[in-house]
Design a protein around this motif. Structure first.
Motif, PDB file in Angstrom:
ATOM      1  N   LEU A  66       0.943  -1.214  -0.170  1.00  0.00           N
ATOM      2  CA  LEU A  66      -0.033  -0.081  -0.001  1.00  0.00           C
ATOM      3  C   LEU A  66       0.935   0.967  -0.069  1.00  0.00           C
ATOM      4  O   LEU A  66       1.646   1.468   0.944  1.00  0.00           O
ATOM      5  N   THR A  67       0.693   2.164  -0.905  1.00  0.00           N
ATOM      6  CA  THR A  67       1.614   3.266  -1.175  1.00  0.00           C
ATOM      7  C   THR A  67       0.887   4.535  -1.584  1.00  0.00           C
ATOM      8  O   THR A  67      -0.486   4.660  -1.602  1.00  0.00           O
ATOM      9  N   GLY A  68       1.482   5.621  -1.468  1.00  0.00           N
ATOM     10  CA  GLY A  68       0.628   6.844  -2.009  1.00  0.00           C
ATOM     11  C   GLY A  68       1.713   7.460  -3.125  1.00  0.00           C
ATOM     12  O   GLY A  68       1.795   6.750  -3.946  1.00  0.00           O
ATOM     13  N   SER A  69       2.003   8.700  -3.063  1.00  0.00           N
ATOM     14  CA  SER A  69       2.756   9.414  -3.999  1.00  0.00           C
ATOM     15  C   SER A  69       4.112   9.645  -3.302  1.00  0.00           C
ATOM     16  O   SER A  69       4.406   9.441  -2.322  1.00  0.00           O
ATOM     17  N   GLU A  70       5.032  10.376  -4.098  1.00  0.00           N
ATOM     18  CA  GLU A  70       6.316  10.792  -3.624  1.00  0.00           C
ATOM     19  C   GLU A  70       6.065  11.627  -2.573  1.00  0.00           C
ATOM     20  O   GLU A  70       6.756  11.741  -1.452  1.00  0.00           O
ATOM     21  N   LYS A  71       5.279  12.475  -2.984  1.00  0.00           N
ATOM     22  CA  LYS A  71       4.853  13.693  -1.960  1.00  0.00           C
ATOM     23  C   LYS A  71       4.101  13.337  -0.524  1.00  0.00           C
ATOM     24  O   LYS A  71       4.211  13.836   0.379  1.00  0.00           O
ATOM     25  N   ALA A  72       3.106  12.454  -0.712  1.00  0.00           N
ATOM     26  CA  ALA A  72       2.202  12.055   0.329  1.00  0.00           C
ATOM     27  C   ALA A  72       1.933  10.555   0.272  1.00  0.00           C
ATOM     28  O   ALA A  72       1.305  10.329  -0.708  1.00  0.00           O
ATOM     29  N   PHE A  73       2.051   9.930   1.442  1.00  0.00           N
ATOM     30  CA  PHE A  73       1.468   8.656   1.646  1.00  0.00           C
ATOM     31  C   PHE A  73       0.022   8.946   1.874  1.00  0.00           C
ATOM     32  O   PHE A  73      -0.884   8.726   0.886  1.00  0.00           O
TER      33      PHE A  73
END
Ligand code: CO8
Length: 258
Positions: free
Chosen positions: A54-61
């Motif tokens: 489970l992940t988000g973007s580079e700037k924000a999980f």
């Protein structure tokens, strides 16, 4: 299946789920939480999936629960609807391993969501925090309980009462995350860890996850008994015979999840 707030890909028996509300730093709104619970349930039931990242973007999980969506709600609204309650219980009940791959902000509900996962791999740019106190509220999906168990009372109180952020190095030092990797390598490292898990017997993977989680739910004596009985029970599997035979024959095991 088409989602609006998440992206799901399956690669090498690993489901990679990305939170995808870039306009709001992946803030958790009701649509996202509902879609995430659905996608995790599907992954849990899908025989072609053996581990989940489970992940988000580079700037924000995820920068927390969606403040815009909840700002005007009353006590009766959030209490009656049990805001996110059903979906979070679903996520907590997923039996396959879930790795949180955290880059950028993991704040409030975002930090809590990462802690619900089985372990956290952090990018060097990760920032963890429970800043709900700045909004006149407190954590609501386990942050006061889980962060305290991860990092101890003093640091948990510091985070919840001051709302300060913890960087990746401090998070690793405090036991919140299992490893820190260069930001550009986060997804490859998390996928490699998930693939490692996918190679094991899924019977012993499930038993290991259940046994470690007992450490949070019961006494030491009960937890050790639970572990020992499951250790005994695994001798009824073909995979135990195969794993031990492969070791003795100096070859790789061929697990069949039986
Ligand atoms: N909710 C809604 N929108 C958000 C959120 C959020 N949590 N975080 C960021 N955004 C939006 C911003 O409003 C902004 O939108 P716009 O461009 O339309 O103004 C966009 O994302 C980009 O954000 P910023 O411009 O603020 O970006 P910065 O790089 O300047 O700052 C921060 C990044 C530091 C992460 C900053 O956005 C921030 O402080 N965000 C809020 C963090 C926060 O307080 N999180 C806790 C929320 S409360 C919570 O999580 C409770 C969980 C319990 C749920 C319980 C259910 C029972």
């Amino acid at each position: 299946m088409a989602y609006e707030t998440i992206i799901v890909e399956i690669e090498d028996e690993v489901a990679l789920i990305r939170l995808n509300r870039p306009e709001a730093l992946n803030a958790l709104n009701s649509a996202l939480v509902r879609e995430l619970a659905g996608a995790l349930t599907d992954a849990d039931r899908n025989d072609k999936v053996r581990a989940i990242v489970l992940t988000g973007s580079e700037k924000a999980f995820a920068a927390g629960a969606d403040i815009k969506e909840m700002s005007q709600k009353s006590f009766v609204d959030v209490y009656s609807q049990d805001m996110f309650g059903t979906e979070i219980k679903v996520i907590e009940g997923i039996r396959k391993p879930i790795i949180a791959a955290v880059s950028g902000y993991a704040l409030g509900g975002g930090c809590e969501l990462a802690m619900i996962c089985d372990f956290i791999i952090a990018a060097e740019n990760a920032k963890f925090g429970q800043p709900e106190i700045n909004l006149g509220v407190i954590a609501g999906i386990g942050g006061t309980q889980r962060l305290t168990r991860f990092v101890g009372k003093s640091k948990a109180m510091d985070m919840h009462l001051t709302g300060r952020f913890m960087d990746a190095a401090e998070a690793e030092r405090s036991g919140l995350v299992s490893r820190v990797v260069p930001t550009a390598k986060l997804i490859p490292e998390a996928m490699a860890a998930a693939r490692k898990i996918a190679e094991k017997s899924q019977v012993s993977v499930k038993a290991a996850k259940e046994a470690v989680n007992r450490a949070y739910e019961t006494t030491m004596a009960e937890g050790i008994l639970f572990e020992r009985r499951n250790f005994h029970a695994l001798f009824s599997t073909e995979d135990q015979k195969e794993g031990m035979a492969a070791f003795l024959e100096k070859r790789e095991p061929q697990f069949r999840d039986r």
